[in-house]
Design a protein around this motif. Structure first.
Motif, PDB file in Angstrom:
ATOM      1  N   ARG A  24     -10.704  18.040  17.391  1.00 37.49           N
ATOM      2  CA  ARG A  24      -9.409  18.725  17.412  1.00 37.49           C
ATOM      3  C   ARG A  24      -8.267  17.725  17.544  1.00 37.49           C
ATOM      4  NH1 ARG A  24      -5.320  20.483  20.425  1.00 37.49           N
ATOM      5  NH2 ARG A  24      -6.068  19.387  22.288  1.00 37.49           N
ATOM      6  N   LEU A  25      -8.450  16.751  18.437  1.00 39.57           N
ATOM      7  CA  LEU A  25      -7.410  15.750  18.641  1.00 39.57           C
ATOM      8  C   LEU A  25      -7.238  14.862  17.412  1.00 39.57           C
ATOM      9  CD1 LEU A  25      -8.361  14.919  22.308  1.00 39.57           C
ATOM     10  CD2 LEU A  25      -6.206  15.961  21.573  1.00 39.57           C
TER      11      LEU A  25
ATOM     12  N   LYS B 201      -2.678  15.466  11.165  1.00 39.31           N
ATOM     13  CA  LYS B 201      -1.574  16.305  10.680  1.00 39.31           C
ATOM     14  C   LYS B 201      -0.231  15.628  10.908  1.00 39.31           C
ATOM     15  CE  LYS B 201       0.231  21.029  11.037  1.00 39.31           C
ATOM     16  NZ  LYS B 201       0.029  22.357  11.700  1.00 39.31           N
ATOM     17  N   HIS B 202      -0.082  15.007  12.070  1.00 39.95           N
ATOM     18  CA  HIS B 202       1.176  14.320  12.382  1.00 39.95           C
ATOM     19  C   HIS B 202       1.425  13.147  11.437  1.00 39.95           C
ATOM     20  CE1 HIS B 202       4.451  12.608  14.736  1.00 39.95           C
ATOM     21  NE2 HIS B 202       3.806  11.445  14.733  1.00 39.95           N
TER      22      HIS B 202
ATOM     23  N   ARG C 145       3.573   9.807   6.970  1.00 37.51           N
ATOM     24  CA  ARG C 145       4.085   8.794   7.889  1.00 37.51           C
ATOM     25  C   ARG C 145       3.223   7.534   7.807  1.00 37.51           C
ATOM     26  NH1 ARG C 145       7.107  10.633  12.390  1.00 37.51           N
ATOM     27  NH2 ARG C 145       7.432  12.898  12.417  1.00 37.51           N
ATOM     28  N   GLU C 146       3.866   6.394   7.887  1.00 33.72           N
ATOM     29  CA  GLU C 146       3.105   5.147   7.939  1.00 33.72           C
ATOM     30  C   GLU C 146       2.535   4.927   9.322  1.00 33.72           C
ATOM     31  OE1 GLU C 146       3.603   0.388   6.820  1.00 33.72           O
ATOM     32  OE2 GLU C 146       5.376   1.687   6.883  1.00 33.72           O
ATOM     33  N   PHE C 147       3.347   5.227  10.345  1.00 36.45           N
ATOM     34  CA  PHE C 147       2.936   5.037  11.722  1.00 36.45           C
ATOM     35  C   PHE C 147       3.221   6.308  12.510  1.00 36.45           C
ATOM     36  CE2 PHE C 147       4.332   0.696  10.354  1.00 36.45           C
ATOM     37  CZ  PHE C 147       3.057   0.150  10.280  1.00 36.45           C
ATOM     38  N   ILE C 148       2.832   6.326  13.774  1.00 39.95           N
ATOM     39  CA  ILE C 148       3.020   7.514  14.598  1.00 39.95           C
ATOM     40  C   ILE C 148       4.499   7.819  14.766  1.00 39.95           C
ATOM     41  CG2 ILE C 148       2.751   8.387  16.954  1.00 39.95           C
ATOM     42  CD1 ILE C 148      -0.027   7.099  16.980  1.00 39.95           C
ATOM     43  N   ALA C 149       5.326   6.804  14.970  1.00 43.97           N
ATOM     44  CA  ALA C 149       6.784   6.962  14.983  1.00 43.97           C
ATOM     45  C   ALA C 149       7.328   6.309  13.712  1.00 43.97           C
ATOM     46  CB  ALA C 149       7.381   6.356  16.246  1.00 43.97           C
TER      47      ALA C 149
ATOM     48  N   ASP D  10     -12.827  13.240   6.817  1.00 41.78           N
ATOM     49  CA  ASP D  10     -12.311  14.579   7.098  1.00 41.78           C
ATOM     50  C   ASP D  10     -10.848  14.545   7.519  1.00 41.78           C
ATOM     51  OD1 ASP D  10     -14.833  15.629   6.590  1.00 41.78           O
ATOM     52  OD2 ASP D  10     -15.424  15.597   8.714  1.00 41.78           O
ATOM     53  N   PHE D  11     -10.329  13.341   7.775  1.00 39.23           N
ATOM     54  CA  PHE D  11      -8.965  13.170   8.285  1.00 39.23           C
ATOM     55  C   PHE D  11      -8.261  12.099   7.449  1.00 39.23           C
ATOM     56  CE2 PHE D  11     -11.954  14.091  11.756  1.00 39.23           C
ATOM     57  CZ  PHE D  11     -11.445  15.310  12.224  1.00 39.23           C
ATOM     58  N   PRO D  12      -7.868  12.416   6.222  1.00 42.99           N
ATOM     59  CA  PRO D  12      -7.412  11.375   5.289  1.00 42.99           C
ATOM     60  C   PRO D  12      -6.156  10.627   5.743  1.00 42.99           C
ATOM     61  CG  PRO D  12      -7.016  13.578   4.409  1.00 42.99           C
ATOM     62  CD  PRO D  12      -7.895  13.748   5.601  1.00 42.99           C
ATOM     63  N   HIS D  13      -5.222  11.309   6.381  1.00 44.12           N
ATOM     64  CA  HIS D  13      -4.004  10.624   6.833  1.00 44.12           C
ATOM     65  C   HIS D  13      -4.330   9.688   7.994  1.00 44.12           C
ATOM     66  CE1 HIS D  13      -2.086  13.461   4.236  1.00 44.12           C
ATOM     67  NE2 HIS D  13      -2.452  14.487   4.985  1.00 44.12           N
ATOM     68  N   LEU D  14      -5.191  10.154   8.879  1.00 50.66           N
ATOM     69  CA  LEU D  14      -5.646   9.317   9.985  1.00 50.66           C
ATOM     70  C   LEU D  14      -6.428   8.118   9.471  1.00 50.66           C
ATOM     71  CD1 LEU D  14      -6.140   8.844  13.024  1.00 50.66           C
ATOM     72  CD2 LEU D  14      -8.065  10.428  12.871  1.00 50.66           C
ATOM     73  N   LYS D  15      -7.262   8.318   8.480  1.00 51.57           N
ATOM     74  CA  LYS D  15      -8.055   7.224   7.916  1.00 51.57           C
ATOM     75  C   LYS D  15      -7.150   6.162   7.303  1.00 51.57           C
ATOM     76  CE  LYS D  15     -11.757   6.183   4.631  1.00 51.57           C
ATOM     77  NZ  LYS D  15     -12.678   6.723   3.595  1.00 51.57           N
TER      78      LYS D  15
END
Length: 232
Positions: A139-140, A146-147, A151-155, A181-186
């Motif tokens: 979930r996390l 999603k965030h 975005r390139e980075f978290i901020a 399963d998490f393409p943006h995170l990857k």
């Protein structure tokens, strides 16, 4: 000079990532948590919670006595403020970084840590606990994925929030998570992994502990057998 009391855990990696990015001079002082070195009196004076990392800054900005600190999130904020890097001055961008830093400290780290414990280290496999923490870790991951869409980075720029979160994603396979399963995170994860400072930070880890996930029975008792009596 920063004295970094360190072991090769995700929270330890946060600090070497920052120090390598910022180019601050530091000395690694290994604290082998599998052998109980976190209970040595000299370390407890710096880190009363008997956890790594901890540090001593021998050149604080006010020119006074050395400053000793524990808790990786607080240490990241301190060093970011000391150097004026990786924590934006803009109030809105700073708020973005701080909330995701706290998200990691209060959510991603503890949940992934329990995932590691029940899936890898627990002497008996409790399926409910395994399913609970694998699911919450997923979930996390989904929240961060999603965030990171668009975005390139978290901020808006690379920050201590990225440094805090990245080491907890490194063990995604052990956490039973598939980055596909998490393409943006990857995409974010791979970009940070390729940063020269990240590479250097993880090379430091190899010189300290070449087998970071191996624990014998005595080490398990030290790591997982603590209670109120431990700190009395």
């Amino acid at each position: 000079m920063i004295d970094l009391y360190y072991w090769t855990t995700p929270n330890g990696h946060k600090m070497t990532m920052f120090l390598e990015e910022a180019g601050l001079p530091y000395k690694v002082l290994p604290i082998n948590i599998s052998k109980g070195e976190q209970f040595q009196p000299h370390f407890l004076k710096i880190a009363p919670n008997n956890r790594i990392p901890a540090m001593v800054d021998h050149a604080p900005a006010d020119g006074g006595e050395p400053i000793a600190m524990f808790e990786s999130g607080a240490m990241l904020v301190y060093l970011a403020e000391k150097t004026g890097r990786f924590l934006p001055a803009d109030i809105r961008e700073r708020a973005q970084v701080m909330q995701w830093l706290f998200w990691q400290m209060g959510g991603l780290g503890p949940m992934a840590g329990q995932n590691h414990h029940f899936g890898t280290y627990a002497p008996e496999k409790i399926q409910y606990a395994i399913d609970r923490y694998v699911g919450e870790t997923g979930r996390l991951y989904g929240v961060l994925n999603k965030h990171l869409a668009g975005r390139e980075f978290i901020a808006s720029e690379y920050s201590i929030a990225d440094m805090a979160c990245y080491p907890w994603i490194v063990s995604h396979e052990r956490q039973n998570q598939n980055l596909n399963d998490f393409p943006h995170l990857k995409r974010w994860f791979e970009a940070i992994a390729a940063r020269p400072a990240t590479v250097r930070a993880y090379e430091v880890a190899k010189t300290v502990n070449s087998q970071p996930t191996v624990h014998d029975e005595e080490a398990r008792k030290i790591l997982f057998g603590q209670n109120a009596q431990t700190v009395r």
